[in-house]
Design a protein around this motif. Structure first.
Motif, PDB file in Angstrom:
ATOM      1  N   ILE A  29       0.861  -1.183   0.000  1.00 15.23           N
ATOM      2  CA  ILE A  29       0.000   0.000   0.000  1.00 15.23           C
ATOM      3  C   ILE A  29       0.898   1.233   0.000  1.00 15.23           C
ATOM      4  N   GLY A  30       0.368   2.347  -0.535  1.00 13.93           N
ATOM      5  CA  GLY A  30       1.158   3.569  -0.631  1.00 13.93           C
ATOM      6  C   GLY A  30       1.583   3.809  -2.067  1.00 13.93           C
ATOM      7  N   GLU A  31       0.609   4.068  -2.942  1.00 15.86           N
ATOM      8  CA  GLU A  31       0.904   4.226  -4.373  1.00 15.86           C
ATOM      9  C   GLU A  31       0.830   5.693  -4.759  1.00 15.86           C
ATOM     10  N   HIS A  32       1.806   6.162  -5.526  1.00 13.42           N
ATOM     11  CA  HIS A  32       1.913   7.559  -5.966  1.00 13.42           C
ATOM     12  C   HIS A  32       2.108   8.514  -4.777  1.00 13.42           C
ATOM     13  N   THR A  33       2.509   7.980  -3.643  1.00 13.16           N
ATOM     14  CA  THR A  33       2.838   8.831  -2.497  1.00 13.16           C
ATOM     15  C   THR A  33       4.322   9.160  -2.437  1.00 13.16           C
ATOM     16  N   ASP A  34       5.152   8.360  -3.110  1.00  9.01           N
ATOM     17  CA  ASP A  34       6.601   8.539  -2.927  1.00  9.01           C
ATOM     18  C   ASP A  34       7.082   9.873  -3.463  1.00  9.01           C
ATOM     19  N   TYR A  35       6.607  10.292  -4.630  1.00  9.47           N
ATOM     20  CA  TYR A  35       7.069  11.582  -5.161  1.00  9.47           C
ATOM     21  C   TYR A  35       6.356  12.760  -4.498  1.00  9.47           C
ATOM     22  N   ASN A  36       5.445  12.470  -3.578  1.00 14.51           N
ATOM     23  CA  ASN A  36       4.830  13.495  -2.744  1.00 14.51           C
ATOM     24  C   ASN A  36       5.389  13.484  -1.320  1.00 14.51           C
ATOM     25  N   GLU A  37       6.586  12.900  -1.173  1.00 19.43           N
ATOM     26  CA  GLU A  37       7.312  12.847   0.102  1.00 19.43           C
ATOM     27  C   GLU A  37       6.520  12.126   1.184  1.00 19.43           C
ATOM     28  N   GLY A  38       5.718  11.143   0.775  1.00 18.35           N
ATOM     29  CA  GLY A  38       4.884  10.424   1.722  1.00 18.35           C
ATOM     30  C   GLY A  38       5.471   9.097   2.146  1.00 18.35           C
ATOM     31  N   PHE A  39       4.584   8.154   2.445  1.00 17.18           N
ATOM     32  CA  PHE A  39       4.972   6.848   2.964  1.00 17.18           C
ATOM     33  C   PHE A  39       4.603   5.746   1.980  1.00 17.18           C
ATOM     34  N   VAL A  40       5.438   4.697   1.941  1.00 13.15           N
ATOM     35  CA  VAL A  40       5.175   3.526   1.097  1.00 13.15           C
ATOM     36  C   VAL A  40       5.515   2.276   1.903  1.00 13.15           C
ATOM     37  N   LEU A  41       4.986   1.120   1.457  1.00 13.30           N
ATOM     38  CA  LEU A  41       5.203  -0.131   2.170  1.00 13.30           C
ATOM     39  C   LEU A  41       5.560  -1.242   1.178  1.00 13.30           C
ATOM     40  N   PRO A  42       6.744  -1.156   0.570  1.00 18.02           N
ATOM     41  CA  PRO A  42       7.130  -2.122  -0.463  1.00 18.02           C
ATOM     42  C   PRO A  42       7.899  -3.324   0.091  1.00 18.02           C
ATOM     43  N   ALA A  43       8.179  -4.259  -0.804  1.00 21.13           N
ATOM     44  CA  ALA A  43       9.033  -5.411  -0.507  1.00 21.13           C
ATOM     45  C   ALA A  43       9.636  -5.890  -1.815  1.00 21.13           C
ATOM     46  N   ALA A  44      10.824  -6.482  -1.746  1.00 19.35           N
ATOM     47  CA  ALA A  44      11.441  -7.126  -2.907  1.00 19.35           C
ATOM     48  C   ALA A  44      10.854  -8.531  -3.056  1.00 19.35           C
ATOM     49  N   ILE A  45      10.793  -9.018  -4.295  1.00 19.73           N
ATOM     50  CA  ILE A  45      10.165 -10.320  -4.544  1.00 19.73           C
ATOM     51  C   ILE A  45      11.104 -11.247  -5.320  1.00 19.73           C
ATOM     52  N   ASP A  46      10.604 -12.467  -5.565  1.00 21.44           N
ATOM     53  CA  ASP A  46      11.442 -13.499  -6.187  1.00 21.44           C
ATOM     54  C   ASP A  46      11.491 -13.412  -7.711  1.00 21.44           C
ATOM     55  N   LYS A  47      10.826 -12.437  -8.324  1.00 17.96           N
ATOM     56  CA  LYS A  47      11.001 -12.181  -9.754  1.00 17.96           C
ATOM     57  C   LYS A  47      12.196 -11.252  -9.904  1.00 17.96           C
ATOM     58  N   ARG A  48      13.147 -11.603 -10.821  1.00 17.12           N
ATOM     59  CA  ARG A  48      14.430 -10.896 -10.808  1.00 17.12           C
ATOM     60  C   ARG A  48      14.981 -10.631 -12.203  1.00 17.12           C
ATOM     61  N   ILE A  49      15.847  -9.631 -12.266  1.00 15.54           N
ATOM     62  CA  ILE A  49      16.747  -9.408 -13.397  1.00 15.54           C
ATOM     63  C   ILE A  49      18.103 -10.009 -13.013  1.00 15.54           C
ATOM     64  N   ILE A  50      18.713 -10.732 -13.936  1.00 14.45           N
ATOM     65  CA  ILE A  50      20.037 -11.316 -13.707  1.00 14.45           C
ATOM     66  C   ILE A  50      21.042 -10.651 -14.643  1.00 14.45           C
ATOM     67  N   TYR A  51      22.148 -10.193 -14.073  1.00 14.17           N
ATOM     68  CA  TYR A  51      23.277  -9.657 -14.847  1.00 14.17           C
ATOM     69  C   TYR A  51      24.433 -10.647 -14.806  1.00 14.17           C
ATOM     70  N   ALA A  52      24.996 -10.958 -15.955  1.00 11.82           N
ATOM     71  CA  ALA A  52      26.341 -11.533 -16.053  1.00 11.82           C
ATOM     72  C   ALA A  52      27.212 -10.406 -16.590  1.00 11.82           C
ATOM     73  N   ILE A  53      28.210  -9.987 -15.832  1.00 11.76           N
ATOM     74  CA  ILE A  53      28.924  -8.751 -16.172  1.00 11.76           C
ATOM     75  C   ILE A  53      30.405  -8.870 -15.837  1.00 11.76           C
ATOM     76  N   ALA A  54      31.241  -8.253 -16.671  1.00 12.62           N
ATOM     77  CA  ALA A  54      32.686  -8.192 -16.419  1.00 12.62           C
ATOM     78  C   ALA A  54      33.250  -6.942 -17.091  1.00 12.62           C
ATOM     79  N   LEU A  55      34.314  -6.417 -16.541  1.00 17.05           N
ATOM     80  CA  LEU A  55      35.018  -5.302 -17.180  1.00 17.05           C
ATOM     81  C   LEU A  55      35.691  -5.798 -18.449  1.00 17.05           C
ATOM     82  N   ASN A  56      35.901  -4.879 -19.423  1.00 14.42           N
ATOM     83  CA  ASN A  56      36.473  -5.309 -20.710  1.00 14.42           C
ATOM     84  C   ASN A  56      37.735  -4.564 -21.112  1.00 14.42           C
TER      85      ASN A  56
END
Length: 388
Positions: A29-56
């Motif tokens: 809960i707490g949608e469109h409140t963040d850019y109004n300096e308000g409160f939000v109640l988020p969580a991270a979930i098991d859907k993910r982006i995966i990076y395989a990365i190295a300097l070149n």
């Protein structure tokens, strides 16, 4: 996904990568409140982006996206906005440079299972994953909050979405089986254990309407809120944002505000109040009471903030008919994406079958459903000496 990313990276770049896992997010809960300096109640979930990365060892950044089959590159010098998904990588690199970090050229392969445009913030996952990877490879030792700010700046200046900081914050600060109360003004935050992981599942139902946060409507809402603050300041001179007024004060000054601006301000102030009430209910293990606030949040998003769509409204209405659903609402920027539903664990299959059949009858398409769990934030999963 990790093994696929490693295999593709080895094939393309012929060396071993660092692996970074970067989650999507839910927001109870707490949608469109963040850019109004308000409160939000988020969580991270098991859907993910995966990076395989190295300097070149070059001055060029090369990226291959498995989800689209596209490859893109950009030079480290004179980075300018442009492109689709590569724009988010450009933004992160540019703002790292602006803050004085010496970014070096890299190669990466990106994959993931966050549905694009479903309101789980795939963009913040792309931003946070790259920031974590580069910080590890280059020894930047950047704080998680600074990474979140860099991701937010990237979103503001490259794709041009004037988002708040919630998505980037949740991506980088997630904690398994906990939701996070974030004060978007002070950036202070508090973890609340989500004690209901055995009793209920977090079920996301995709409206199958692809949303675009870069659409003009998102930024219009922000402008309307800012207009409301300017007008309310005539009565309440000390206010800086809608965070500084209550819903009762907005109602008292309705005569000062254009109708649409009034609706936007009323929604945001009511939503801030709902977030604080929801936290109190969660602390007391009162899931049904917290869920009732989620249903009320959806009504506000639909009627006052006008960021819903018929498909989302239909899904929320279906959920409200089901006794196994403690709470439900649209989630994310709006205009499409998912509803979030708290569903009794033993009844998840019944709920999913009901919703899919009803939606198919109404709209001729079967909605995708994702049963998620609350997990940790972006992190290095597999470290190697992934240097040039």
């Amino acid at each position: 996904m990790i093994s696929t990313a490693i295999a593709e990276f080895r094939k393309r770049f012929n060396r071993e990568p660092l692996i970074v896992s970067s989650p999507g997010r839910i927001n109870l809960i707490g949608e469109h409140t963040d850019y109004n300096e308000g409160f939000v109640l988020p969580a991270a979930i098991d859907k993910r982006i995966i990076y395989a990365i190295a300097l070149n060892g070059t001055d060029t950044c090369n990226a291959h996206a498995l989800f689209s089959g596209e490859t893109a590159s950009f030079a480290l010098e004179n980075i300018v906005p442009g492109g689709d998904w590569i724009n988010y990588l450009k933004g992160v690199v540019f703002h790292l440079q602006q803050k004085g970090y010496e970014v070096k050229g890299f190669d990466c392969v990106i994959t993931g299972d966050i549905p694009i445009g479903a309101g789980m913030s795939s963009s913040a996952a792309v931003e946070g994953g790259l920031a974590v990877g580069l910080s590890h490879l280059l020894g930047f030792n950047i704080s998680r909050m600074e990474m979140a700010r860099i991701g937010q700046l990237a979103e503001h200046t490259f794709p041009g979405v004037k988002c708040g900081i919630m998505d980037q914050f949740a991506n980088l600060h997630g904690k398994k089986d906990s939701v996070m109360l974030l004060d978007c003004r002070s950036l202070e935050y508090q973890y609340f254990p989500f004690r209901f992981s055995e009793e209920v599942k977090v079920v996301l139902v995709n409206s199958m309407v692809h949303h675009s946060l870069a659409s003009s409507e998102y930024n219009v809402r922000r402008e309307q809120c800012e207009e409301g603050v300017k007008l309310l300041r005539a009565v309440y001179p000390g206010i800086n944002s809608l965070r500084d007024v209550t819903s009762a004060q907005v109602q008292q000054q309705q005569h000062l505000l254009p109708a649409k601006v009034y609706d936007r301000c009323l929604y945001v102030t009511q939503e801030n109040e709902r977030v604080e009430k929801a936290c109190a209910h969660l602390q007391r293990n009162e899931l049904k009471a917290a869920g009732a606030l989620m249903f009320a949040s959806h009504q506000g998003l639909s009627k006052l903030y006008e960021v819903s769509c018929p498909e989302l409204d239909f899904l929320a209405e279906l959920a409200s008919q089901r006794p196994e659903v403690a709470g439900a609402r649209m989630m994310g920027g709006g205009f499409g994406g998912c509803t979030i539903n708290l569903v009794e664990t033993g009844k998840v299959e019944d709920f999913c079958n009901f919703v899919q059949e009803q939606f198919r009858q109404r709209y001729g398409v079967v909605p995708e459903i994702y049963i998620t769990s609350i997990e940790d934030g972006a992190k290095v999963e597999l470290a190697t000496e992934a240097v040039a």
